[in-house]
Motif scaffolding. Structure first.
Motif, PDB file in Angstrom:
ATOM      1  N   ALA A   1       0.833  -1.206   0.000  1.00  0.00           N
ATOM      2  CA  ALA A   1       0.000   0.000   0.000  1.00  0.00           C
ATOM      3  C   ALA A   1       0.865   1.252   0.000  1.00  0.00           C
ATOM      4  CB  ALA A   1      -0.929  -0.001   1.211  1.00  0.00           C
ATOM      5  N   VAL A   2       1.926   1.244   0.807  1.00  0.00           N
ATOM      6  CA  VAL A   2       2.846   2.388   0.841  1.00  0.00           C
ATOM      7  C   VAL A   2       3.526   2.551  -0.512  1.00  0.00           C
ATOM      8  CG1 VAL A   2       4.968   3.283   1.870  1.00  0.00           C
ATOM      9  CG2 VAL A   2       3.229   2.210   3.319  1.00  0.00           C
ATOM     10  N   LEU A   3       3.929   1.433  -1.108  1.00  0.00           N
ATOM     11  CA  LEU A   3       4.598   1.483  -2.409  1.00  0.00           C
ATOM     12  C   LEU A   3       3.685   2.080  -3.471  1.00  0.00           C
ATOM     13  CD1 LEU A   3       7.098   0.697  -4.105  1.00  0.00           C
ATOM     14  CD2 LEU A   3       6.001  -1.522  -4.504  1.00  0.00           C
ATOM     15  N   MET A   4       2.408   1.689  -3.463  1.00  0.00           N
ATOM     16  CA  MET A   4       1.462   2.230  -4.442  1.00  0.00           C
ATOM     17  C   MET A   4       1.189   3.710  -4.191  1.00  0.00           C
ATOM     18  SD  MET A   4      -1.339  -0.785  -5.193  1.00  0.00           S
ATOM     19  CE  MET A   4      -1.883  -0.913  -3.480  1.00  0.00           C
ATOM     20  N   GLY A   5       1.247   4.120  -2.904  1.00  0.00           N
ATOM     21  CA  GLY A   5       1.059   5.535  -2.601  1.00  0.00           C
ATOM     22  C   GLY A   5       2.228   6.387  -3.043  1.00  0.00           C
ATOM     23  N   VAL A   6       3.443   5.859  -2.869  1.00  0.00           N
ATOM     24  CA  VAL A   6       4.641   6.610  -3.241  1.00  0.00           C
ATOM     25  C   VAL A   6       4.915   6.508  -4.740  1.00  0.00           C
ATOM     26  CG1 VAL A   6       7.126   6.840  -2.870  1.00  0.00           C
ATOM     27  CG2 VAL A   6       5.625   6.290  -0.949  1.00  0.00           C
ATOM     28  N   PHE A   7       4.729   5.304  -5.281  1.00  0.00           N
ATOM     29  CA  PHE A   7       4.958   5.065  -6.711  1.00  0.00           C
ATOM     30  C   PHE A   7       3.680   4.496  -7.323  1.00  0.00           C
ATOM     31  CE2 PHE A   7       9.068   4.365  -4.583  1.00  0.00           C
ATOM     32  CZ  PHE A   7       9.819   5.378  -5.183  1.00  0.00           C
ATOM     33  N   PRO A   8       2.770   5.365  -7.777  1.00  0.00           N
ATOM     34  CA  PRO A   8       1.499   4.882  -8.337  1.00  0.00           C
ATOM     35  C   PRO A   8       1.670   3.900  -9.496  1.00  0.00           C
ATOM     36  CG  PRO A   8       1.422   7.252  -7.977  1.00  0.00           C
ATOM     37  CD  PRO A   8       2.841   6.837  -7.745  1.00  0.00           C
ATOM     38  N   MET A   9       2.817   3.940 -10.159  1.00  0.00           N
ATOM     39  CA  MET A   9       3.043   3.012 -11.259  1.00  0.00           C
ATOM     40  C   MET A   9       3.064   1.560 -10.783  1.00  0.00           C
ATOM     41  SD  MET A   9       3.052   4.833 -13.909  1.00  0.00           S
ATOM     42  CE  MET A   9       3.576   3.583 -15.082  1.00  0.00           C
TER      43      MET A   9
END
Length: 322
Positions: free
Chosen positions: A286-294
Motif C-alpha cells: 500500500a505504501v509502495l502504491m502511494g509513493v509510486f502509483p506506477m
C-alpha cells in the motif's frame, strides 16, 4: 520441552486471531438476532467516527442472510439522520452516505445474492462507476477546470491557516494532468468502498453460516476476457485523448487491482506465511502504491495474465469452498 521465543510469539498471534474471530462471530450473531438489533447497530455505527462504514456492512449482512426486504428496512432506518439533515437543506451527506453508500451496497448485495458471483458484482459495480463518470462529464463538460480551481483553493486555504507551504509552480504544472483523472478516482473510491463493505458483510455471514466461504471467494477473484478487452480499448482511447477517456481509466482499473491483490494473497497463503507477515507485506504494498502509483500497473498486469494463465489453478493456489 522449553518453547522458543519465536514459538511463543506465534502462539500469541494465533490466540489473538482466535479471539478476534470470536468477537466478530458474536457480533454477527447479535446483529442477526432480530430486526431491532440490526437497526440499532446500524444507527449506532453512524455516530462513531471512522466506523460509519460498518452500517453498510450490516446492511450487506442482513440482506445476504435474511433477504432484500429486511436489508432495505435497515437502509431506511440508517438513512433517517441524513433525511433530517436534508430537511435542513443539507443534502450532500445524504447523497454521500445513503445513495452512494447504503443503497449502493444494498444493490450490489442483491447482485451477489442473486448470481453468487463476485465477477458479476465487480463488473456491474464498475459499469455503474463508468456511467457515473460519463454522466458527470455530459452534465458538466468543464469538470476538469472545476477540479483545478477547487484543488487550488484548497491548497491556498491550507497554506493560509497552517504553517505548511507548497511550491505552487510545480503544483500548477501537475494539477491539469491530475484533474483529468480526478472524477474517475472519486468514482473508483466510491465503488471500492461499496465492494469492501459488501466483503465485510459477506465475511460476517460466512463466520456464522458458511465457514471458509468468504476466504475461498476472495482468493478466487478473477476478471473475464471481455473486461481485458474493455480495458485495452479504454487505454487506447485515453492515449489518443478521446473525450473523458482518461477519467474513466481509474474505475476501469479497479477490478484488476483487486484481482491482482487476490492472486498475491493466494500465493502468500500457499507459502504458509503467517497472518502478521501477510499484513506487513500488504502494508508495504500500500505504501509502495502511494509513493509510486506506477506499482498499480504491476497488479493490473498480474490480473490480465491471470485471465490467460490462471495462476491459482496452475500452481494449485486455490482454496476450495467448504
Amino acid at each position: 520441552m522449553q518453547l522458543r521465543c519465536r514459538d511463543c510469539y506465534r502462539y500469541y498471534l494465533i490466540a489473538i486471531a482466535i479471539n478476534n474471530m470470536s468477537l466478530a462471530r458474536n457480533f454477527a450473531q447479535f446483529v442477526l438476532r432480530g430486526r431491532v438489533q440490526a437497526i440499532g447497530m446500524a444507527l449506532l455505527f453512524l455516530f462513531i467516527p471512522l466506523l460509519g462504514w460498518m452500517s453498510a456492512a450490516i446492511v450487506a449482512l442482513i440482506t445476504l442472510s435474511k433477504g432484500a426486504y429486511e436489508g432495505f428496512l435497515v437502509v431506511l432506518w440508517a438513512a433517517l439522520p441524513y433525511i433530517v439533515l436534508g430537511a435542513m437543506h443539507i443534502w450532500m451527506p445524504f447523497f454521500n452516505s445513503v445513495v452512494f453508500g447504503l443503497l449502493f451496497v444494498w444493490c450490489l448485495t442483491l447482485l451477489l445474492k442473486r448470481y453468487a458471483s463476485w465477477i458479476v458484482v465487480l463488473e456491474i459495480g464498475t459499469f455503474i462507476g463508468i456511467v457515473g463518470v460519463i454522466g458527470i462529464h455530459l452534465y458538466y463538460p468543464d469538470i476538469t477546470k472545476w477540479w483545478v480551481g477547487e484543488i487550488t483553493q484548497s491548497i491556498q486555504r491550507i497554506m493560509e491557516f497552517t504553517p505548511l507551504s507548497f511550491k505552487m509552480d510545480r503544483i500548477n504544472k501537475i494539477l491539469p494532468v491530475f484533474a483529468q483523472f480526478a472524477t474517475g478516482v472519486q468514482a473508483a473510491i466510491v465503488v471500492l468502498a461499496a465492494i469492501s463493505e459488501l466483503m465485510v458483510g459477506r465475511f460476517l455471514q460466512s463466520i456464522v453460516q458458511l465457514p471458509q466461504a468468504w476466504l475461498a471467494e476472495w482468493l478466487n477473484f478473477r476478471v473475464r476476457a471481455v473486461s481485458v478487452v474493455i480495458l485495452i480499448v479504454g487505454v487506447l482511447l485515453a492515449w489518443f485523448n478521446v473525450s473523458f477517456a482518461r477519467d474513466v481509466l481509474p474505475i476501469l482499473l479497479l477490478p484488476f487491482l483487486l484481482v491482482g491483490i487476490s492472486v498475491i494473497h493466494a500465493t502468500l497463503l500457499a507459502r504458509r506465511l503467517s497472518t502478521l507477515k501477510i499484513a506487513i507485506l500488504f502494508s508495504l504494498l500500500a505504501v509502495l502504491m502511494g509513493v509510486f502509483p506506477m506499482a498499480i500497473g504491476l497488479l493490473v498486469i498480474i490480473a490480465v495474465l491471470d485471465v490467460a494463465i490462471d495462476f491459482r489453478e496452475r500452481f494449485n493456489l486455490k482454496l476450495k469452498r467448504g
